[in-house]
Design a protein around this motif. Structure first.
Motif, PDB file in Angstrom:
ATOM      1  N   TYR A 292       0.828  -1.212   0.000  1.00 46.98           N
ATOM      2  CA  TYR A 292       0.000   0.000   0.000  1.00 46.98           C
ATOM      3  C   TYR A 292       0.860   1.260   0.000  1.00 46.98           C
ATOM      4  CZ  TYR A 292      -4.462  -2.378   0.730  1.00 46.98           C
ATOM      5  OH  TYR A 292      -5.585  -3.139   0.577  1.00 46.98           O
ATOM      6  N   LYS A 293       1.957   1.228   0.699  1.00 52.24           N
ATOM      7  CA  LYS A 293       2.813   2.406   0.817  1.00 52.24           C
ATOM      8  C   LYS A 293       3.574   2.684  -0.481  1.00 52.24           C
ATOM      9  CE  LYS A 293       6.267   4.331   3.927  1.00 52.24           C
ATOM     10  NZ  LYS A 293       7.105   4.053   5.078  1.00 52.24           N
ATOM     11  N   ASP A 294       4.121   1.641  -1.116  1.00 52.03           N
ATOM     12  CA  ASP A 294       4.986   1.826  -2.276  1.00 52.03           C
ATOM     13  C   ASP A 294       4.256   1.707  -3.618  1.00 52.03           C
ATOM     14  OD1 ASP A 294       7.066   2.075  -0.463  1.00 52.03           O
ATOM     15  OD2 ASP A 294       7.575  -0.050  -0.565  1.00 52.03           O
ATOM     16  N   SER A 295       3.428   0.685  -3.770  1.00 47.41           N
ATOM     17  CA  SER A 295       2.819   0.406  -5.063  1.00 47.41           C
ATOM     18  C   SER A 295       1.465   1.071  -5.270  1.00 47.41           C
ATOM     19  CB  SER A 295       2.649  -1.101  -5.246  1.00 47.41           C
ATOM     20  OG  SER A 295       3.908  -1.730  -5.174  1.00 47.41           O
ATOM     21  N   ALA A 296       0.767   1.358  -4.200  1.00 45.46           N
ATOM     22  CA  ALA A 296      -0.574   1.944  -4.318  1.00 45.46           C
ATOM     23  C   ALA A 296      -0.757   3.080  -3.317  1.00 45.46           C
ATOM     24  CB  ALA A 296      -1.624   0.859  -4.104  1.00 45.46           C
ATOM     25  N   PRO A 297       0.007   4.170  -3.454  1.00 39.51           N
ATOM     26  CA  PRO A 297      -0.091   5.254  -2.463  1.00 39.51           C
ATOM     27  C   PRO A 297      -1.441   5.968  -2.461  1.00 39.51           C
ATOM     28  CG  PRO A 297       1.325   5.892  -4.280  1.00 39.51           C
ATOM     29  CD  PRO A 297       0.981   4.445  -4.482  1.00 39.51           C
ATOM     30  N   GLU A 298      -2.237   5.822  -3.538  1.00 41.27           N
ATOM     31  CA  GLU A 298      -3.545   6.470  -3.566  1.00 41.27           C
ATOM     32  C   GLU A 298      -4.568   5.769  -2.670  1.00 41.27           C
ATOM     33  OE1 GLU A 298      -3.504   3.308  -6.677  1.00 41.27           O
ATOM     34  OE2 GLU A 298      -2.102   4.862  -6.130  1.00 41.27           O
TER      35      GLU A 298
END
Length: 74
Positions: A11-17
């Motif tokens: 969630y932090k790196d690949s999907a920050p939205e």
């Protein structure tokens, strides 16, 4: 615990939205660590939780008066 760390890094790196989903994941992780009692490590999760901030945004009306709208940030 490793699965939570992997999900958090995704969630932090690949999907920050997806900030709300990450916050939900961290809250669930914290609940799991709390339920383990002495075996759980709550401090690891608490340091990763997002800080909740509240800001007010001024909006000027047509009659020149100012109104404030509350914004919540994570």
């Amino acid at each position: 615990m490793t699965i939570f760390e992997r999900a958090n890094s995704y969630y932090k790196d690949s999907a920050p939205e997806l900030k709300e989903e990450r916050a939900t994941l961290l809250e669930d992780w914290l609940n799991m660590e709390t339920n383990f009692g002495n075996l759980g490590n709550v401090s690891v999760v608490q340091s990763k939780l997002p800080k909740k901030l509240k800001k007010r945004k001024p909006i000027t009306r047509e009659d020149s008066s100012t109104e404030y709208v509350l914004l919540a940030w994570y």
